[in-house]
Design a protein around this motif. Structure first.
Motif, PDB file in Angstrom:
ATOM      1  N   ILE A 101       0.859  -1.180   0.000  1.00 16.24           N
ATOM      2  CA  ILE A 101       0.000   0.000   0.000  1.00 16.24           C
ATOM      3  C   ILE A 101       0.899   1.235   0.000  1.00 16.24           C
ATOM      4  O   ILE A 101       2.051   1.181   0.432  1.00 16.24           O
ATOM      5  N   GLU A 102       0.367   2.340  -0.512  1.00 21.62           N
ATOM      6  CA  GLU A 102       1.099   3.596  -0.511  1.00 21.62           C
ATOM      7  C   GLU A 102       0.267   4.693   0.135  1.00 21.62           C
ATOM      8  O   GLU A 102      -0.952   4.776  -0.077  1.00 21.62           O
ATOM      9  N   LEU A 103       0.934   5.520   0.926  1.00 21.44           N
ATOM     10  CA  LEU A 103       0.333   6.686   1.558  1.00 21.44           C
ATOM     11  C   LEU A 103       1.127   7.906   1.121  1.00 21.44           C
ATOM     12  O   LEU A 103       2.349   7.859   1.055  1.00 21.44           O
ATOM     13  N   THR A 104       0.447   8.989   0.825  1.00 17.49           N
ATOM     14  CA  THR A 104       1.126  10.248   0.503  1.00 17.49           C
ATOM     15  C   THR A 104       0.807  11.240   1.599  1.00 17.49           C
ATOM     16  O   THR A 104      -0.359  11.565   1.833  1.00 17.49           O
ATOM     17  N   LEU A 105       1.836  11.709   2.288  1.00 22.78           N
ATOM     18  CA  LEU A 105       1.661  12.540   3.478  1.00 22.78           C
ATOM     19  C   LEU A 105       2.273  13.918   3.279  1.00 22.78           C
ATOM     20  O   LEU A 105       3.418  14.037   2.837  1.00 22.78           O
ATOM     21  N   ASP A 106       1.498  14.947   3.622  1.00 22.36           N
ATOM     22  CA  ASP A 106       2.039  16.290   3.760  1.00 22.36           C
ATOM     23  C   ASP A 106       2.871  16.359   5.031  1.00 22.36           C
ATOM     24  O   ASP A 106       2.572  15.678   6.021  1.00 22.36           O
ATOM     25  N   HIS A 107       3.882  17.203   5.032  1.00 15.22           N
ATOM     26  CA  HIS A 107       4.630  17.475   6.257  1.00 15.22           C
ATOM     27  C   HIS A 107       3.889  18.579   6.998  1.00 15.22           C
ATOM     28  O   HIS A 107       4.074  19.765   6.731  1.00 15.22           O
ATOM     29  N   VAL A 108       3.001  18.180   7.900  1.00 16.80           N
ATOM     30  CA  VAL A 108       2.165  19.123   8.636  1.00 16.80           C
ATOM     31  C   VAL A 108       2.996  19.816   9.708  1.00 16.80           C
ATOM     32  O   VAL A 108       3.699  19.161  10.482  1.00 16.80           O
ATOM     33  N   ASP A 109       2.921  21.128   9.754  1.00 16.40           N
ATOM     34  CA  ASP A 109       3.662  21.898  10.755  1.00 16.40           C
ATOM     35  C   ASP A 109       3.223  21.484  12.153  1.00 16.40           C
ATOM     36  O   ASP A 109       2.059  21.609  12.516  1.00 16.40           O
ATOM     37  N   GLY A 110       4.143  20.939  12.937  1.00 18.53           N
ATOM     38  CA  GLY A 110       3.824  20.490  14.288  1.00 18.53           C
ATOM     39  C   GLY A 110       3.206  19.114  14.361  1.00 18.53           C
ATOM     40  O   GLY A 110       2.912  18.630  15.459  1.00 18.53           O
ATOM     41  N   GLY A 111       3.011  18.459  13.214  1.00 22.89           N
ATOM     42  CA  GLY A 111       2.417  17.122  13.215  1.00 22.89           C
ATOM     43  C   GLY A 111       3.417  16.074  13.668  1.00 22.89           C
ATOM     44  O   GLY A 111       4.455  15.898  13.031  1.00 22.89           O
ATOM     45  N   GLU A 112       3.121  15.377  14.755  1.00 25.81           N
ATOM     46  CA  GLU A 112       4.100  14.441  15.298  1.00 25.81           C
ATOM     47  C   GLU A 112       4.258  13.202  14.416  1.00 25.81           C
ATOM     48  O   GLU A 112       5.367  12.680  14.264  1.00 25.81           O
ATOM     49  N   VAL A 113       3.187  12.733  13.786  1.00 24.66           N
ATOM     50  CA  VAL A 113       3.300  11.552  12.932  1.00 24.66           C
ATOM     51  C   VAL A 113       3.864  11.924  11.565  1.00 24.66           C
ATOM     52  O   VAL A 113       4.823  11.304  11.091  1.00 24.66           O
ATOM     53  N   SER A 114       3.298  12.936  10.919  1.00 24.30           N
ATOM     54  CA  SER A 114       3.847  13.347   9.621  1.00 24.30           C
ATOM     55  C   SER A 114       5.284  13.838   9.774  1.00 24.30           C
ATOM     56  O   SER A 114       6.126  13.622   8.900  1.00 24.30           O
ATOM     57  N   GLY A 115       5.590  14.493  10.889  1.00 23.15           N
ATOM     58  CA  GLY A 115       6.948  14.942  11.148  1.00 23.15           C
ATOM     59  C   GLY A 115       7.914  13.775  11.244  1.00 23.15           C
ATOM     60  O   GLY A 115       9.041  13.839  10.719  1.00 23.15           O
ATOM     61  N   TRP A 116       7.491  12.697  11.913  1.00 26.65           N
ATOM     62  CA  TRP A 116       8.344  11.505  12.014  1.00 26.65           C
ATOM     63  C   TRP A 116       8.598  10.917  10.637  1.00 26.65           C
ATOM     64  O   TRP A 116       9.735  10.575  10.290  1.00 26.65           O
ATOM     65  N   PHE A 117       7.556  10.811   9.831  1.00 21.76           N
ATOM     66  CA  PHE A 117       7.721  10.238   8.499  1.00 21.76           C
ATOM     67  C   PHE A 117       8.679  11.069   7.648  1.00 21.76           C
ATOM     68  O   PHE A 117       9.511  10.529   6.918  1.00 21.76           O
ATOM     69  N   HIS A 118       8.568  12.378   7.725  1.00 20.88           N
ATOM     70  CA  HIS A 118       9.353  13.236   6.840  1.00 20.88           C
ATOM     71  C   HIS A 118      10.781  13.484   7.329  1.00 20.88           C
ATOM     72  O   HIS A 118      11.630  13.887   6.533  1.00 20.88           O
ATOM     73  N   THR A 119      11.051  13.261   8.600  1.00 20.90           N
ATOM     74  CA  THR A 119      12.381  13.585   9.120  1.00 20.90           C
ATOM     75  C   THR A 119      13.137  12.398   9.710  1.00 20.90           C
ATOM     76  O   THR A 119      14.363  12.441   9.812  1.00 20.90           O
ATOM     77  N   VAL A 120      12.415  11.335  10.068  1.00 22.44           N
ATOM     78  CA  VAL A 120      13.058  10.219  10.760  1.00 22.44           C
ATOM     79  C   VAL A 120      12.948   8.911   9.973  1.00 22.44           C
ATOM     80  O   VAL A 120      13.911   8.145   9.889  1.00 22.44           O
ATOM     81  N   ALA A 121      11.787   8.633   9.425  1.00 24.29           N
ATOM     82  CA  ALA A 121      11.508   7.325   8.814  1.00 24.29           C
ATOM     83  C   ALA A 121      12.471   6.990   7.686  1.00 24.29           C
ATOM     84  O   ALA A 121      12.841   7.853   6.882  1.00 24.29           O
ATOM     85  N   ARG A 122      12.860   5.723   7.638  1.00 28.99           N
ATOM     86  CA  ARG A 122      13.724   5.210   6.589  1.00 28.99           C
ATOM     87  C   ARG A 122      13.221   3.829   6.154  1.00 28.99           C
ATOM     88  O   ARG A 122      12.585   3.127   6.932  1.00 28.99           O
ATOM     89  N   PRO A 123      13.504   3.408   4.901  1.00 27.18           N
ATOM     90  CA  PRO A 123      13.125   2.054   4.493  1.00 27.18           C
ATOM     91  C   PRO A 123      13.627   1.018   5.498  1.00 27.18           C
ATOM     92  O   PRO A 123      14.764   1.082   5.974  1.00 27.18           O
TER      93      PRO A 123
END
Length: 263
Positions: A101-123
């Motif tokens: 499955i694929e999810l497309t996420l905006d980097h929401v300002d202050g968003g703890e989950v989207s923030g993790w995906f955009h700055t921490v998550a790796r394959p």
């Protein structure tokens, strides 16, 4: 007019479990939702940049039994100290992408989950998912679809477009998508003749700048396919109100408009 709240933003609300059911359209798609109440491990396999603020995250989910275009899921992230965050997210991929499955996420300002995906998550990282959820906004490919989205509201609509192409469906489908600029148009490289893009701040040479207007909607309502359009609108509260008003004024029946809103 029927509507629900969209899953594609950083939210903390949960939703009731979905009982096992089966969606089926002969010659189109059949999807079991018997596992919608079960949390499954999803392993991140790929990250693709879509815009400066949005990215697509591809997951391997071996036990995923499929979804309908327009479905969403619940995603659960657990921190090392045991803190748990849950969010609803629209599914961007076509149903035929078995085991992924694929999810497309905006980097929401202050968003703890989207923030993790955009700055921490790796394959290789893992999260938990549960779904598919909410058949209300689903499009199984059995009726003409008029899709209207803004910003990341195009995510569930892209699942519909990808399904339409993957199955070679001959049922009419049109997409109106609004973005602030070409740089912020999610999936820009995937659109074809079925899509009209509207830019509200910066546009390519020769393309007018402005909000989605009657001039964009009226021609589509004038070329009604047999049986008429089923309209799907996804975006912010303001956009959803504006777009639905345009459709109704152009002649779209109120009871054939489905809306998902951010918020």
């Amino acid at each position: 007019m029927t509507e629900t709240m969209t899953p594609s933003t950083d939210e903390t609300t949960d939703e009731a479990f979905v009982p096992p059911t089966r969606f089926a359209v002969p010659g189109r798609i059949a999807v079991s939702t018997g596992t919608a109440t079960t949390w499954q491990t999803a392993t991140l396999t790929e990250i693709r940049r879509e815009t400066p603020d949005a990215a697509t995250f591809r997951f391997a989910v071996p036990a995923w039994e499929g979804h309908l275009p327009g479905h969403h899921l619940m995603l659960r992230l657990t921190a090392g100290d045991g803190y748990v965050a849950q969010r609803h997210y629209s599914i961007a991929s076509a149903p035929d992408d078995s085991g992924h499955i694929e999810l497309t996420l905006d980097h929401v300002d202050g968003g703890e989950v989207s923030g993790w995906f955009h700055t921490v998550a790796r394959p290789g990282d893992s999260v938990e998912v549960r779904g598919p959820l909410s058949g209300f906004f689903a499009w199984p490919g059995d009726r003409p679809a008029l899709l209207v989205g803004a910003g990341s509201g195009v995510v569930p609509l892209m699942s519909m477009l990808r399904h339409h192409r993957a199955r070679g469906l001959d049922v009419p489908l049109r997409l109106l998508v609004s973005a602030r600029s070409p740089e912020e148009l999610i999936y820009a490289g995937e659109y074809g003749d079925e899509t009209t893009a509207v830019f509200t701040r910066v546009a390519p040479d020769g393309v007018p700048v402005g909000r989605m207007a009657t001039a964009h909607v009226a021609p589509l309502l004038a070329e009604q396919p047999p049986g008429g359009w089923e309209a799907y609108i996804c975006g912010s509260n303001g956009f959803a109100e504006h777009a639905s008003r345009l459709l109704v004024q152009a002649g779209q029946p109120v009871d054939r408009i489905r809306i998902e809103r951010f918020g």
